[in-house]
Write an enzyme that holds these catalytic residues in place. Structure first.
Site, mmCIF file in Angstrom:
data_model
loop_
_atom_site.group_PDB
_atom_site.id
_atom_site.type_symbol
_atom_site.label_atom_id
_atom_site.label_comp_id
_atom_site.label_asym_id
_atom_site.label_seq_id
_atom_site.Cartn_x
_atom_site.Cartn_y
_atom_site.Cartn_z
ATOM 1 N N GLY A 165 0.863 -1.192 0.000
ATOM 2 C CA GLY A 165 0.000 0.000 0.000
ATOM 3 C C GLY A 165 0.890 1.229 0.000
ATOM 4 O O GLY A 165 2.028 1.178 -0.464
ATOM 5 N N ARG A 166 0.380 2.311 0.566
ATOM 6 C CA ARG A 166 1.145 3.570 0.534
ATOM 7 C C ARG A 166 2.520 3.401 1.169
ATOM 8 O O ARG A 166 3.537 3.796 0.611
ATOM 9 C CB ARG A 166 0.408 4.666 1.310
ATOM 10 C CG ARG A 166 -0.912 5.059 0.765
ATOM 11 C CD ARG A 166 -1.476 6.158 1.662
ATOM 12 N NE ARG A 166 -2.885 6.360 1.427
ATOM 13 C CZ ARG A 166 -3.851 5.685 2.043
ATOM 14 N NH1 ARG A 166 -3.573 4.773 2.944
ATOM 15 N NH2 ARG A 166 -5.113 5.925 1.756
ATOM 16 N N ILE A 167 2.557 2.820 2.375
ATOM 17 C CA ILE A 167 3.829 2.719 3.099
ATOM 18 C C ILE A 167 4.727 1.679 2.438
ATOM 19 O O ILE A 167 5.920 1.916 2.202
ATOM 20 C CB ILE A 167 3.576 2.403 4.588
ATOM 21 C CG1 ILE A 167 2.810 3.563 5.239
ATOM 22 C CG2 ILE A 167 4.893 2.131 5.326
ATOM 23 C CD1 ILE A 167 2.232 3.276 6.618
ATOM 24 N N SER A 246 3.551 -2.761 11.030
ATOM 25 C CA SER A 246 2.101 -2.718 10.801
ATOM 26 C C SER A 246 1.358 -2.717 12.138
ATOM 27 O O SER A 246 1.217 -1.665 12.778
ATOM 28 C CB SER A 246 1.673 -3.886 9.918
ATOM 29 O OG SER A 246 2.023 -5.135 10.491
ATOM 30 N N ARG A 247 0.898 -3.876 12.579
ATOM 31 C CA ARG A 247 0.269 -4.035 13.891
ATOM 32 C C ARG A 247 0.806 -5.332 14.503
ATOM 33 O O ARG A 247 1.023 -6.318 13.786
ATOM 34 C CB ARG A 247 -1.262 -4.126 13.760
ATOM 35 C CG ARG A 247 -1.949 -2.811 13.471
ATOM 36 C CD ARG A 247 -1.878 -1.839 14.660
ATOM 37 N NE ARG A 247 -2.610 -0.616 14.423
ATOM 38 C CZ ARG A 247 -2.080 0.522 13.977
ATOM 39 N NH1 ARG A 247 -0.788 0.594 13.713
ATOM 40 N NH2 ARG A 247 -2.840 1.598 13.816
ATOM 41 N N GLU A 276 0.765 -5.071 23.294
ATOM 42 C CA GLU A 276 1.405 -3.759 23.230
ATOM 43 C C GLU A 276 0.849 -2.891 24.351
ATOM 44 O O GLU A 276 -0.385 -2.750 24.422
ATOM 45 C CB GLU A 276 1.112 -3.147 21.860
ATOM 46 C CG GLU A 276 2.030 -1.991 21.540
ATOM 47 C CD GLU A 276 1.899 -1.507 20.099
ATOM 48 O OE1 GLU A 276 2.065 -2.312 19.164
ATOM 49 O OE2 GLU A 276 1.607 -0.329 19.927
ATOM 50 N N HIS A 295 6.474 1.537 19.141
ATOM 51 C CA HIS A 295 5.467 1.990 18.154
ATOM 52 C C HIS A 295 5.692 3.468 17.797
ATOM 53 O O HIS A 295 4.794 4.297 17.942
ATOM 54 C CB HIS A 295 4.049 1.757 18.712
ATOM 55 C CG HIS A 295 2.991 1.693 17.639
ATOM 56 N ND1 HIS A 295 1.828 0.977 17.783
ATOM 57 C CD2 HIS A 295 2.926 2.263 16.409
ATOM 58 C CE1 HIS A 295 1.084 1.114 16.690
ATOM 59 N NE2 HIS A 295 1.726 1.889 15.843
ATOM 60 N N ALA A 297 7.056 4.537 14.692
ATOM 61 C CA ALA A 297 7.384 4.699 13.269
ATOM 62 C C ALA A 297 6.961 6.061 12.719
ATOM 63 O O ALA A 297 7.652 6.637 11.881
ATOM 64 C CB ALA A 297 6.767 3.575 12.438
HETATM 65 C C1 DGY Z 1 -0.866 4.479 12.574
HETATM 66 O O1 DGY Z 1 -1.020 5.644 12.171
HETATM 67 O O2 DGY Z 1 -1.686 3.586 12.367
HETATM 68 C C2 DGY Z 1 0.408 4.200 13.314
HETATM 69 O O3 DGY Z 1 0.431 2.949 13.841
HETATM 70 C C3 DGY Z 1 0.691 5.276 14.334
HETATM 71 O O4 DGY Z 1 1.098 6.374 13.613
#
Ligand code: DGY
Length: 334
Positions: A165-167, A246-247, A276, A295, A297
């Site tokens: 995707g975007r990232i 991601s998660r 988390e 977390h 990023a």
């Molecule tokens: C998000 O935006 O989903 C990240 O996990 C936190 O910036």
């Protein structure tokens, strides 16, 4: 009417913000609404969140706030939930849509920061940066050594991007600068991007088997929960490194602990974990071949300002009955 400093402003709405966010977001909110902010370091408990949302027309929420049907039923006046994150797995979107509540998020503005951070983690794990820092700090550095702290070569290696995707796409673009072979797995293929950036879409099994570095960028859904479990880790190269941006629940944590212990993979670098936060005495925290960061990023000054600004714009547009710049259920609700 509420008094703000010297100014008396006509206030149409009351909005909640579930944690301190940058002023770039609070300022526009204060100009149009009475703002209730949860100012503690830790997220509000369910009861505290209820108290905060009392009488609010909208809320800026964080990924640590669970917003489900029962929360929305207790606050029927809430019309817009504007998440300060691109991910919105903390919100039951179908429940919100059923109740006519608009859900918004903050895509795009955090793409570069998150992609950069993915690379920071990848490089740190590949070149054993945390171990090297600890080595110097612990006073162990006595001479240059041909065999000292050998890592993995990044340039020319193969990266496997799960979720283009975007990232994921920004991670792919940066990989070209390292002359890497770029593999991607994503059920929604963007053939033009792949052609332009020399990315090969492959099945997940092939990606795991061939990549030296696997990076994760999928949204957390029922389908992606434990996408990387014992079977998938077994398929990866013994010299490979897994990066999760991601998660946390996308990886089966106990399977990862086993894989790092038994050498099925070489290392991991995690921006997100399950659970988390990860307790300090969790095995992943003390493993030398695992990097865990909290977390962060998207945590740059510039990106967090942009996220705050966008979350506020989303919320105010939704309250005005307009289509917000980034709403995830606008088609269902507006
Ligand atoms: C998000 O935006 O989903 C990240 O996990 C936190 O910036």
């Amino acid at each position: 009417m509420i008094r703000q400093g010297e100014n008396v402003v006509a206030t149409r709405w009351t909005v909640a913000v579930t944690r301190e966010i940058p002023e770039a977001g609070l300022r526009p909110l204060r100009e149009s609404a009475a703002v209730k902010i949860w100012e503690q370091e830790l997220p509000p408990s369910e009861g505290e969140l209820d108290a905060l949302l009392q009488g609010c027309d909208g809320a800026v929420t964080l990924l640590t706030d669970r917003i489900d049907g029962s929360v929305l039923d207790r606050h029927p006046q809430l019309r817009v939930v504007s998440n300060f994150a691109v991910g919105y797995d903390n919100i039951d979107v179908p429940a919100a849509s059923e109740r006519g509540v608009l859900v918004c998020n903050t895509p795009d503005v955090l793409t570069n920061a998150t992609a950069d951070h993915t690379w920071a983690l990848l490089l740190a794990a590949a070149r054993r940066i945390p171990e090297s820092i600890a080595y110097v700090r612990d006073g162990k550095w006595r001479t240059w050594g041909p065999m000292l702290l050998l890592g993995q070569e990044v340039s020319g290696a193969t990266i496997g991007i799960v979720g283009l995707g975007r990232i994921g796409k920004e991670v792919a673009k940066r990989a070209r600068g390292f002359n890497m072979r770029v593999l991607a797995f994503d059920p929604f293929e963007d053939a033009e991007f792949a052609r332009e950036h020399d990315v090969s879409y492959v099945p997940l099994e092939q990606l795991l088997a061939e990549a030296d570095f696997v990076t994760l960028h999928v949204a957390l859904t029922a389908e992606t929960q434990h996408l990387i479990g014992a079977n998938q880790l077994q398929r990866m190269k013994a010299t490979s490194i897994l990066v999760n941006a991601s998660r946390g629940p996308v990886i089966d944590t106990s399977a990862l602990v086993d894989a790092l212990r038994d050498g099925s993979i070489l290392g991991a670098a995690l921006d997100v974990t399950d659970p988390e936060p990860l307790p300090a005495d969790h095995p992943l925290v003390s493993m030398p071949n695992c990097i865990v960061v909290p977390h962060t990023a998207s945590a740059t000054v510039q990106t967090r300002n942009s996220m705050a600004e966008l979350a506020a714009r989303n919320l105010l547009a939704g309250l005005r009955g307009e289509r917000p710049p980034a709403a995830v259920n606008a088609d269902e609700v507006l």
